[in-house]
Design a protein around this motif. Structure first.
Motif, mmCIF file in Angstrom:
data_model
loop_
_atom_site.group_PDB
_atom_site.id
_atom_site.type_symbol
_atom_site.label_atom_id
_atom_site.label_comp_id
_atom_site.label_asym_id
_atom_site.label_seq_id
_atom_site.Cartn_x
_atom_site.Cartn_y
_atom_site.Cartn_z
ATOM 1 N N PRO A 426 -41.716 32.463 6.170
ATOM 2 C CA PRO A 426 -40.759 33.582 6.081
ATOM 3 C C PRO A 426 -39.327 33.142 5.800
ATOM 4 O O PRO A 426 -38.552 33.887 5.189
ATOM 5 N N GLU A 427 -38.995 31.924 6.213
ATOM 6 C CA GLU A 427 -37.629 31.444 6.001
ATOM 7 C C GLU A 427 -37.296 31.291 4.521
ATOM 8 O O GLU A 427 -36.131 31.356 4.132
ATOM 9 N N THR A 428 -38.324 31.078 3.691
ATOM 10 C CA THR A 428 -38.070 30.881 2.250
ATOM 11 C C THR A 428 -37.770 32.197 1.530
ATOM 12 O O THR A 428 -37.220 32.187 0.433
ATOM 13 N N ILE A 429 -38.145 33.332 2.146
ATOM 14 C CA ILE A 429 -37.867 34.631 1.509
ATOM 15 C C ILE A 429 -37.194 35.571 2.516
ATOM 16 O O ILE A 429 -37.420 36.790 2.500
ATOM 17 N N TRP A 430 -36.353 35.019 3.379
ATOM 18 C CA TRP A 430 -35.687 35.833 4.414
ATOM 19 C C TRP A 430 -34.911 36.992 3.795
ATOM 20 O O TRP A 430 -34.867 38.092 4.339
ATOM 21 N N TRP A 431 -34.317 36.720 2.638
ATOM 22 C CA TRP A 431 -33.504 37.736 1.969
ATOM 23 C C TRP A 431 -34.360 38.891 1.450
ATOM 24 O O TRP A 431 -33.919 40.048 1.427
ATOM 25 N N TYR A 432 -35.589 38.599 1.040
ATOM 26 C CA TYR A 432 -36.517 39.621 0.570
ATOM 27 C C TYR A 432 -36.976 40.486 1.747
ATOM 28 O O TYR A 432 -36.999 41.725 1.666
ATOM 29 N N LEU A 433 -37.313 39.835 2.854
ATOM 30 C CA LEU A 433 -37.747 40.569 4.042
ATOM 31 C C LEU A 433 -36.617 41.437 4.608
ATOM 32 O O LEU A 433 -36.852 42.548 5.096
ATOM 33 N N GLU A 434 -35.392 40.962 4.501
ATOM 34 C CA GLU A 434 -34.267 41.655 5.108
ATOM 35 C C GLU A 434 -33.991 43.014 4.475
ATOM 36 O O GLU A 434 -33.437 43.910 5.114
ATOM 37 N N THR A 435 -34.384 43.184 3.213
ATOM 38 C CA THR A 435 -34.181 44.497 2.577
ATOM 39 C C THR A 435 -35.015 45.576 3.273
ATOM 40 O O THR A 435 -34.719 46.766 3.149
ATOM 41 N N ARG A 436 -36.062 45.173 3.985
ATOM 42 C CA ARG A 436 -36.871 46.138 4.734
ATOM 43 C C ARG A 436 -36.228 46.485 6.075
ATOM 44 O O ARG A 436 -36.680 47.397 6.777
ATOM 45 N N LYS A 437 -35.182 45.773 6.455
ATOM 46 C CA LYS A 437 -34.460 46.070 7.696
ATOM 47 C C LYS A 437 -33.273 46.992 7.442
ATOM 48 O O LYS A 437 -32.873 47.763 8.317
ATOM 49 N N PHE A 438 -32.677 46.885 6.242
ATOM 50 C CA PHE A 438 -31.424 47.581 5.973
ATOM 51 C C PHE A 438 -31.639 48.653 4.908
ATOM 52 O O PHE A 438 -31.533 48.404 3.709
ATOM 53 N N GLY A 439 -31.965 49.856 5.348
ATOM 54 C CA GLY A 439 -32.107 50.974 4.415
ATOM 55 C C GLY A 439 -33.338 50.863 3.556
ATOM 56 O O GLY A 439 -33.278 51.066 2.340
ATOM 57 N N THR A 440 -34.497 50.556 4.166
ATOM 58 C CA THR A 440 -35.727 50.438 3.391
ATOM 59 C C THR A 440 -36.075 51.773 2.743
ATOM 60 O O THR A 440 -35.658 52.840 3.224
#
Length: 478
Positions: A426-440
């Protein structure tokens, strides 16, 4: 602005007006009464005939006018006396830009095999076949940009160098500045990529999708259209190591919206080529017809223009993967054991299965949806049944899958669970996962390999022949 192109000259009304044309000699023919030079500048598949009188030019000059020579001709545009075109040029002056040694020039006026032409990729655009392919390729690329621009999409340039593997296949080309003879090592003996240019492992991208999704979460509708790379050791007629991908990503699109867009997109793009590449498509259709004369009647392809119209004029059939498996299980080829690969729920459909659905069962393009989660990528949205995902594949006659897409998983917990399941850190795509936290938001997209589209539209049989300089295992010559 330069000389009038041959494409435009052929549409001119002949009034003995003075014209200048520049191009390469396709043929030169001499008779008692005239010298005929067929010239082509690449703007059209059609040559223009230029005519000189015997004795008008020195023998020394005419010896340099051979197939492949580059000329500037000035003269009068007049009505053609021969069949095949309405105008010709009465030559007044010839200037030779560059000669082509008749004994060494490999493109003589005769039929050449496609295999031979791949060996001279620097010259093959001068042939009728490859000139037609490259003009069609340009037209399709222009149509792609026009389509998305006209519908409010923004063109997003996603990175070619990336640290993520969007497909999880691991078949990527590494990008490094490390000295391969003196690789830095960690205490454990592994390569120390912290000393590399980017301070980490980096590769050439296999897809712009993940970054495209980030753009869609801000601009609503974006598309990427750029080079992608896959280090797959494959020598099939359908694979390249370097190819171009068209990847739209849309916020607020669910699976049904995604399917509608994909169908409208390919119909519009192919329709644009039918309207704007008539001469080139007619030539390629005639070429294909000649090639297939040696085949038994039941093995011949449908004519190229008919195949393209087949896609443009038919509503695509839509069904689930599960329904498709039932059709295949009940099919005559399955019951008679004529399929090369087995059929059963959970398999990744092969090209023969896809083509059966399109060409034999439905006789129209097909969109399959809701595939088993195990055979699809981690980012696809899980269906309520927990077994399938909201995937879609568009299947075409003669080629099988041409588009692959899905509704993307917008739930953070579910996406993170899938990331762990498939073994991605998950650390390699943290930025991709984070879009699901902020206004998915619900969002969807698809990918279309541009060369596969060009392959389909041109009727060619090998993908290495629809890109100017193909890259495949053991081949990076040009």
């Amino acid at each position: 602005m330069g000389p009038l192109q041959i494409k435009d000259l052929l549409q001119e009304t002949p009034e003995s007006q003075s014209v200048t044309l520049k191009g390469w000699v396709r043929t030169k023919r001499e008779s008692k009464n005239a010298i005929f030079i067929a010239l082509n500048d690449g703007s059209t598949i059609n040559n223009i005939q230029a005519v000189a009188q015997p004795g008008q030019f020195s023998p020394e000059l005419l010896l340099t006018v051979t197939t492949g020579s580059c000329l500037k001709i000035t003269g009068k545009l007049v009505e053609s006396q021969g069949a095949g075109q309405t105008v010709e040029v009465q030559i007044e002056d010839i200037h030779v830009y560059g000669t082509a040694d008749a004994e060494l020039y490999p493109l003589q006026p005769k039929k050449h095999s496609l295999e031979f032409l791949r060996e001279i990729a620097h010259l093959r655009p001068r042939t009728n076949t490859f000139g037609a392919i490259l003009r069609i390729r340009h037209t399709l690329a222009f149509a792609v940009h026009k389509y998305f621009n006209d519908r409010g999409f923004f063109y997003l340039h996603t990175p070619i160098i990336t640290a993520s593997d969007a497909e999880g296949a691991g078949e990527m080309f590494r990008v490094t500045t490390l000295d391969l003879d003196k690789l830095p090592r960690t205490d454990e003996g592994a390569i120390n990529f912290k000393e590399d240019f980017f301070g980490r492992e980096a590769n050439l991208t296999v897809s712009g999708q993940l970054e495209g999704e980030l753009g869609a979460m801000a601009l609503s509708k974006i598309y990427t259209f750029g080079p992608t790379f896959r280090a797959e050791n494959s020598n099939t007629t359908r694979h390249l190591a370097e190819f171009w991908m068209i990847e739209p990503e849309m916020a607020f699109f669910e699976l049904e919206d995604n399917m509608a867009l994909a169908e409208d997109f390919v119909k519009t793009i192919i329709g644009y080529a039918l309207e704007n590449c008539k001469d080139d498509l007619n030539f390629l259709q005639n070429r294909l017809t000649e090639e297939e004369k040696s085949k038994p009647q039941n093995e011949r392809s449908i004519p190229l223009l008919e195949k393209l119209s087949f896609v443009v004029d038919n509503a695509f059939e839509k069904l689930t993967y599960t329904e498709a498996i039932e059709i295949l299980l009940q099919s005559k080829p399955h019951k008679e054991k004529k399929f090369q690969y087995p059929v059963g729920w959970g398999i990744d459909l092969s090209s023969e299965h896809e083509r059966y659905l399109v060409e034999k069962h439905f006789k129209k393009p097909v969109i399959l949806t809701n595939y088993p989660r195990e055979i699809k990528s981690f980012y696809m949205k899980l269906d309520d049944d927990g077994k399938t995902v909201r995937a879609m594949d568009v299947l075409f006659p003669g080629i099988g899958e041409i588009i692959g897409g899905s509704q993307r998983e917008d739930n953070y917990e579910k996406l993170l669970e899938r990331v762990h399941e498939v073994g991605i850190d998950p650390e390699t795509i943290w930025w991709y996962l984070e879009t699901r936290k902020f206004g998915t938001a619900p969002h969807s997209g698809f990918g279309l390999g541009f060369e596969r589209l060009v392959l389909f539209v041109t009727g060619m049989s090998n993908i290495r022949d629809v890109i100017p300089f193909p890259r495949y295992p053991k081949s990076a010559e040009f």
